[in-house]
Motif scaffolding. Structure first.
Motif, PDB file in Angstrom:
ATOM      1  N   LEU A 477       0.850  -1.189   0.000  1.00 31.41           N
ATOM      2  CA  LEU A 477       0.000   0.000   0.000  1.00 31.41           C
ATOM      3  C   LEU A 477       0.886   1.239   0.000  1.00 31.41           C
ATOM      4  O   LEU A 477       1.676   1.441   0.925  1.00 31.41           O
ATOM      5  CB  LEU A 477      -0.902   0.002   1.230  1.00 31.41           C
ATOM      6  N   ILE A 478       0.750   2.063  -1.041  1.00 30.63           N
ATOM      7  CA  ILE A 478       1.586   3.257  -1.193  1.00 30.63           C
ATOM      8  C   ILE A 478       0.680   4.474  -1.218  1.00 30.63           C
ATOM      9  O   ILE A 478      -0.229   4.563  -2.051  1.00 30.63           O
ATOM     10  CB  ILE A 478       2.414   3.186  -2.493  1.00 30.63           C
ATOM     11  N   GLY A 479       0.905   5.423  -0.326  1.00 29.54           N
ATOM     12  CA  GLY A 479       0.050   6.607  -0.303  1.00 29.54           C
ATOM     13  C   GLY A 479       0.742   7.769   0.373  1.00 29.54           C
ATOM     14  O   GLY A 479       1.753   7.613   1.060  1.00 29.54           O
ATOM     15  N   ALA A 480       0.171   8.949   0.177  1.00 32.68           N
ATOM     16  CA  ALA A 480       0.688  10.164   0.810  1.00 32.68           C
ATOM     17  C   ALA A 480      -0.483  11.027   1.236  1.00 32.68           C
ATOM     18  O   ALA A 480      -1.547  11.012   0.604  1.00 32.68           O
ATOM     19  CB  ALA A 480       1.594  10.926  -0.154  1.00 32.68           C
ATOM     20  N   GLY A 481      -0.285  11.781   2.317  1.00 29.43           N
ATOM     21  CA  GLY A 481      -1.355  12.651   2.794  1.00 29.43           C
ATOM     22  C   GLY A 481      -2.569  11.846   3.198  1.00 29.43           C
ATOM     23  O   GLY A 481      -2.479  10.730   3.713  1.00 29.43           O
ATOM     24  N   VAL A 482      -3.762  12.396   2.897  1.00 29.09           N
ATOM     25  CA  VAL A 482      -5.002  11.718   3.255  1.00 29.09           C
ATOM     26  C   VAL A 482      -5.236  10.495   2.382  1.00 29.09           C
ATOM     27  O   VAL A 482      -6.114   9.675   2.683  1.00 29.09           O
ATOM     28  CB  VAL A 482      -6.193  12.708   3.147  1.00 29.09           C
ATOM     29  N   GLY A 483      -4.445  10.324   1.317  1.00 24.44           N
ATOM     30  CA  GLY A 483      -4.567   9.139   0.476  1.00 24.44           C
ATOM     31  C   GLY A 483      -4.245   7.852   1.209  1.00 24.44           C
ATOM     32  O   GLY A 483      -4.583   6.769   0.738  1.00 24.44           O
ATOM     33  N   ILE A 484      -3.614   7.970   2.366  1.00 24.91           N
ATOM     34  CA  ILE A 484      -3.281   6.779   3.140  1.00 24.91           C
ATOM     35  C   ILE A 484      -4.481   6.260   3.917  1.00 24.91           C
ATOM     36  O   ILE A 484      -4.491   5.117   4.392  1.00 24.91           O
ATOM     37  CB  ILE A 484      -2.109   7.100   4.106  1.00 24.91           C
ATOM     38  N   ALA A 485      -5.526   7.078   4.070  1.00 21.48           N
ATOM     39  CA  ALA A 485      -6.661   6.744   4.942  1.00 21.48           C
ATOM     40  C   ALA A 485      -7.336   5.421   4.599  1.00 21.48           C
ATOM     41  O   ALA A 485      -7.569   4.601   5.499  1.00 21.48           O
ATOM     42  CB  ALA A 485      -7.672   7.889   4.939  1.00 21.48           C
ATOM     43  N   PRO A 486      -7.687   5.148   3.327  1.00 16.98           N
ATOM     44  CA  PRO A 486      -8.382   3.874   3.063  1.00 16.98           C
ATOM     45  C   PRO A 486      -7.528   2.653   3.368  1.00 16.98           C
ATOM     46  O   PRO A 486      -8.066   1.571   3.610  1.00 16.98           O
ATOM     47  CB  PRO A 486      -8.719   3.965   1.569  1.00 16.98           C
ATOM     48  N   PHE A 487      -6.203   2.806   3.373  1.00 12.24           N
ATOM     49  CA  PHE A 487      -5.333   1.666   3.639  1.00 12.24           C
ATOM     50  C   PHE A 487      -5.389   1.231   5.101  1.00 12.24           C
ATOM     51  O   PHE A 487      -5.046   0.096   5.429  1.00 12.24           O
ATOM     52  CB  PHE A 487      -3.892   2.014   3.261  1.00 12.24           C
ATOM     53  N   ARG A 488      -5.803   2.113   5.974  1.00 11.72           N
ATOM     54  CA  ARG A 488      -5.936   1.755   7.383  1.00 11.72           C
ATOM     55  C   ARG A 488      -6.936   0.618   7.553  1.00 11.72           C
ATOM     56  O   ARG A 488      -6.714  -0.325   8.334  1.00 11.72           O
ATOM     57  CB  ARG A 488      -6.370   2.983   8.184  1.00 11.72           C
ATOM     58  N   GLY A 489      -8.055   0.676   6.822  1.00 16.08           N
ATOM     59  CA  GLY A 489      -9.029  -0.405   6.879  1.00 16.08           C
ATOM     60  C   GLY A 489      -8.479  -1.698   6.315  1.00 16.08           C
ATOM     61  O   GLY A 489      -8.766  -2.789   6.829  1.00 16.08           O
ATOM     62  N   PHE A 490      -7.662  -1.598   5.249  1.00 22.21           N
ATOM     63  CA  PHE A 490      -7.039  -2.790   4.678  1.00 22.21           C
ATOM     64  C   PHE A 490      -6.175  -3.489   5.730  1.00 22.21           C
ATOM     65  O   PHE A 490      -6.222  -4.702   5.900  1.00 22.21           O
ATOM     66  CB  PHE A 490      -6.156  -2.400   3.486  1.00 22.21           C
ATOM     67  N   VAL A 491      -5.335  -2.698   6.408  1.00 21.01           N
ATOM     68  CA  VAL A 491      -4.401  -3.253   7.375  1.00 21.01           C
ATOM     69  C   VAL A 491      -5.155  -3.817   8.577  1.00 21.01           C
ATOM     70  O   VAL A 491      -4.823  -4.896   9.089  1.00 21.01           O
ATOM     71  CB  VAL A 491      -3.376  -2.190   7.816  1.00 21.01           C
ATOM     72  N   GLN A 492      -6.187  -3.110   9.038  1.00 20.52           N
ATOM     73  CA  GLN A 492      -6.980  -3.616  10.158  1.00 20.52           C
ATOM     74  C   GLN A 492      -7.552  -4.983   9.841  1.00 20.52           C
ATOM     75  O   GLN A 492      -7.525  -5.896  10.683  1.00 20.52           O
ATOM     76  CB  GLN A 492      -8.112  -2.639  10.488  1.00 20.52           C
ATOM     77  N   ARG A 493      -8.076  -5.144   8.635  1.00 24.31           N
ATOM     78  CA  ARG A 493      -8.640  -6.437   8.248  1.00 24.31           C
ATOM     79  C   ARG A 493      -7.555  -7.500   8.152  1.00 24.31           C
ATOM     80  O   ARG A 493      -7.731  -8.629   8.625  1.00 24.31           O
ATOM     81  CB  ARG A 493      -9.365  -6.289   6.905  1.00 24.31           C
TER      82      ARG A 493
END
Length: 616
Positions: A477-493
Motif C-alpha cells: 500500500l503506497i500513499g501520501a497525505g489523506v490518500g493513506i486513509a483507506p489503507f488503514r481499513g485494509f491493514v486492520q482487516r
C-alpha cells in the motif's frame, strides 16, 4: 523464493504477468532499513545537490496527453473544461488601427481588484458578443389554496410523472401524510438524491478529532459516523476500501451573502416558491433529463442545489451580469469580456484561480440579475466522495445499551485564496471542518452527545480499492497525505488474520511526521513491522517514490506473487506520477526491461487487477 526470470520484449498478455503458485513456500522480503532510508539518524548526512532527485523537469515539452497531465496536473479533458472551447483563444487580440478605443473607468472595489483583470482600452465596437443564454429556470409564487393551511418545501414532482401536476396539487402532495417532513437544516430536500436505491441520510457524528497538529501545512480531521439507523432496505453493504457520498451544503455565510447581493427580501428567503425547469437534471443532480416542477425555498436552492465556488466563470454567466448591470462602465467591461476583442483577457481570467459567484457579484455591484436568470447559468452542487478509513464490519460503539455501527473517514481541508477572508475552504472539506468545530465546541461546553449530522449515502462500493481488495496474497500500500486513509481499513482487516500478518506492507509519505502523520499508532499490533514513513520536509527530505525504489525487492516480489497487489492512493500531482515512474524503474531494474517494456508491464498488471491506482 525462486528467482524471477528476466523478461525480454514486450509482455504479450496478462497471463504472462501472473505466475503460478511456487512449489515451495517463499520468504517475502521485509521492509529494507538501509542507511539511505533510515529516518532515525540524529544527524542526517547532507546529500549533494547533484545527487538529489528532482520532482519535475525544467523543460516542459508536451507531445501527447500524458505529457499534458504530467505538466499541468490535469487530464486534457479537465484542462479543456476550464476553457470555453472552440479554439476561440485565436480570435481577436490584435489591435485594429481603424477602430476607436476608450479608457473605461474600472470598478473601484476590492473584489474587482482581486480579479487582476488586465484591461487597457476597450474598443467602441465589439464583435462576436456572447448571446444572452436561454432562461431554463423560473421561480413563481405558490398559489394559495383553501384546503392547505401551510406549504411545505419538499415536493419533487416532475412534469409528466403525475396525472395532476398543477401547482396546487404539488402543494397538496407535499403536505400529504405519505410525505415525511424533511429538516433541510441537516439534510437536502428529498429531490436532491442519488440514483435508487441510494438515498441521502442524515448520519449523526459519533465523534471527531483533528489528526494533524499545529504547524501542519494542511488540516486533516477524522470522523466516526453513526450508520446504525441507515435504511436497511438498501442492499449495498459498506466494504473495506469503499466510500460514502456526501451532499455537502454551501456555507451559510455564502448563501446569506448571495441572497443579499441579489436583493432578495429576507421575508422571501424561506418562503415556499414554485420552481420550474425547461430541461436538464438541475436541481436534482441525478435523474432523467426532463422538465420539472417542485416546491422549495430560495435558501434551499442556494444551500443544497447550486455550486457557488467550484467552477470558473463562463461567458454566459458574465453576459447575464452585463444584461442586468445598471452602471454603464460595468456593463462595458462585462460585454468586453464576452466579446472576441476581450478573448485574451477572458482566457487569462478563466484559467486562473477560481473565483466565487459572490466575488463576481461584489466586483460588479450594479449587476442584480433575477435569481432564476442567474440559476440558469450556474452549475449544480455535486456530491463529494470520501474513502472509508476503517473496516466497517468491525467498527462499532456501545452506547445506550445498543451497538452502534460506525464508518470512519479522514478529510483534509482544501484551501484557496479568497479576496475577503484571505483563504476559503472547499465546499466539502469546509463543511466537514465547520461540523467538526461545532461538535468539539459543544463537547468542550459540556454537551454529552452533541447532535451534528453528515448528509451521506452509500456510494462507490465497487470502486477499484474495494473491488480489488483480496483477503489472501501479499499487498503493498503506497500513499501520501489523506490518500493513506483507506489503507488503514485494509491493514486492520489483514492483521486480524494470523496467516496474513506478514503479507501487508505500507509506504506512507508525509511532510513532517511530527505534525501531519495521520493515524500514527492506529494500524494494529504489527504497525512498526508493516509501515514505513517517508518525510519530505524533515531530515534528508525524501518522497515516497524514492522509497519505492529503495524497496525494489519487496515491490518486485509482491507484484509477481500469486494474488499480489500494489495499491497507490493520493494526489496525482507529484506523488501519483512520481510513484508510477518509480515503479517503472523497479521493473526496468528487476525485470531487465527497457522503459517501454516496463510501462507495458505495469499496464498489464492494471488489467490483471494487481496494480490499482486511485489518484486525483
Amino acid at each position: 523464493m525462486a528467482e524471477i526470470a528476466p523478461i525480454h520484449g514486450i509482455v504479450a498478455s496478462t497471463a504472462d504477468c501472473i505466475p503460478s503458485e511456487p512449489e515451495a513456500p517463499s520468504i517475502a522480503p521485509s521492509l529494507t532499513y538501509s542507511t539511505d532510508s533510515d529516518l532515525d539518524a540524529e544527524e542526517p548526512v547532507p546529500v549533494p545537490a547533484a545527487q538529489r532527485h528532482r520532482r519535475a523537469s525544467t523543460r516542459l515539452i508536451a507531445q501527447n496527453a500524458s505529457d499534458i497531465r504530467r505538466i499541468t496536473g490535469e487530464t486534457t479533458t479537465e484542462f479543456v473544461s476550464r476553457c470555453c472551447g472552440g479554439a476561440c483563444c485565436r480570435i481577436g487580440g490584435s489591435r485594429d488601427e481603424g477602430t476607436q478605443y476608450e479608457k473605461v473607468p474600472l470598478p473601484n472595489n476590492d473584489a474587482f481588484r482581486s480579479l487582476e483583470l488586465k484591461i487597457g482600452e476597450i474598443p467602441n465596437v465589439l464583435t462576436k458578443i456572447t448571446e444572452l443564454p436561454e432562461q431554463i429556470v423560473t421561480l413563481q409564487a405558490v398559489p394559495k389554496t383553501n384546503d392547505v393551511p401551510a406549504s411545505p418545501t419538499d415536493s419533487a414532482i416532475s412534469v409528466g410523472s403525475q396525472r395532476d401536476s398543477s401547482p396546487s396539487s404539488l402543494v397538496k402532495k407535499a403536505n400529504s401524510r405519505d410525505t415525511e417532513a424533511v429538516d433541510t437544516s441537516i439534510q437536502p430536500p428529498r429531490f436532491v438524491q442519488p440514483h435508487p436505491p441510494y438515498h441521502v441520510f442524515p448520519a449523526r457524528i459519533d465523534n471527531t478529532r483533528e489528526l494533524t497538529r499545529p504547524g501542519a501545512e494542511k488540516r486533516t480531521y477524522h470522523f466516526d459516523i453513526d450508520i446504525t439507523e441507515y435504511p436497511h432496505e438498501e442492499d449495498s453493504e459498506f466494504k473495506v476500501g469503499g466510500a460514502i457520498g456526501v451532499m455537502a451544503p454551501n456555507c451559510e455565510r455564502n448563501v446569506e451573502d448571495i441572497l443579499d447581493l441579489l436583493l432578495v427580501p429576507r421575508f422571501l428567503r424561506d418562503k415556499p416558491v414554485l420552481l420550474k425547469t425547461k430541461s436538464g437534471r438541475w436541481p436534482t443532480v441525478w435523474g432523467d433529463d426532463k422538465p420539472r416542477e417542485l416546491v422549495t425555498t430560495r435558501r434551499d436552492i442556494f444551500t443544497w442545489c447550486t455550486d457557488l465556488q467550484s467552477y470558473p466563470p463562463t461567458k454566459q454567466f458574465l453576459r447575464v451580469l452585463a444584461e442586468h448591470a445598471s452602471d454603464e462602465n460595468e456593463k462595458k467591461v462585462l460585454m468586453y469580456l464576452c466579446s472576441a476583442e476581450g478573448q485574451g483577457v477572458f482566457c487569462d481570467f478563466r484559467t486562473g484561480p477560481h473565483v466565487s459567484v459572490t466575488q463576481l457579484l461584489h466586483a460588479f455591484p450594479s449587476a442584480h440579475p433575477p435569481m432564476d436568470a442567474l440559476l440558469s447559468v450556474l452549475q449544480p452542487l455535486m456530491p463529494r466522495f470520501y474513502s472509508l478509513s476503517n473496516d466497517p464490519h468491525e467498527s462499532y460503539q456501545l452506547r445506550d445499551h445498543k451497538r452502534h455501527r460506525l464508518v470512519e473517514i479522514a478529510v483534509t481541508v482544501h484551501e484557496t485564496d479568497d479576496w475577503q477572508r484571505g483563504c476559503r475552504t472547499g465546499v466539502g472539506s469546509g463543511f466537514f471542518e465547520r461540523q467538526a468545530r461545532k461538535f468539539l465546541a459543544a463537547k468542550a461546553a459540556g454537551v454529552k452527545e452533541p447532535e451534528f449530522y453528515i448528509p451521506m449515502f452509500k456510494g462507490l462500493m465497487a470502486n477499484p480499492l474495494a473491488k480489488q481488495f483480496n483477503t489472501d496474497g501479499p499487498m503493498l500500500l503506497i500513499g501520501a497525505g489523506v490518500g493513506i486513509a483507506p489503507f488503514r481499513g485494509f491493514v486492520q482487516r489483514r492483521l486480524k488474520q494470523a496467516n496474513c500478518a506478514n503479507k501487508v506492507w505500507v509506504l506512507q509519505g508525509v511532510r513532517d511526521s511530527l505534525v501531519d502523520e495521520i493515524y500514527s499508532g492506529e494500524w494494529g499490533v504489527h504497525e512498526d513491522e508493516v509501515k514505513r514513513v517517508v518525510q519530505s520536509r524533515r531530515g534528508e527530505g525524501r518522497y515516497v517514490q524514492e522509497e519505492v525504489r529503495n524497496q525494489a525487492d519487496l515491490v518486485w516480489y509482491i507484484v509477481n506473487a500469486v494474488d499480489g497487489r500494489v495499491f497507490v492512493c493520493g494526489s496525482s500531482k507529484g506523488m501519483g506520477e512520481g510513484v508510477e515512474e518509480a515503479l517503472i524503474d523497479v521493473a526496468m531494474e528487476k525485470g531487465n526491461l527497457d522503459r517501454e517494456e516496463a510501462r507495458n508491464f505495469w499496464d498489464l498488471k492494471k488489467e490483471a487487477g494487481q496494480y490499482i491506482a486511485e489518484t486525483w
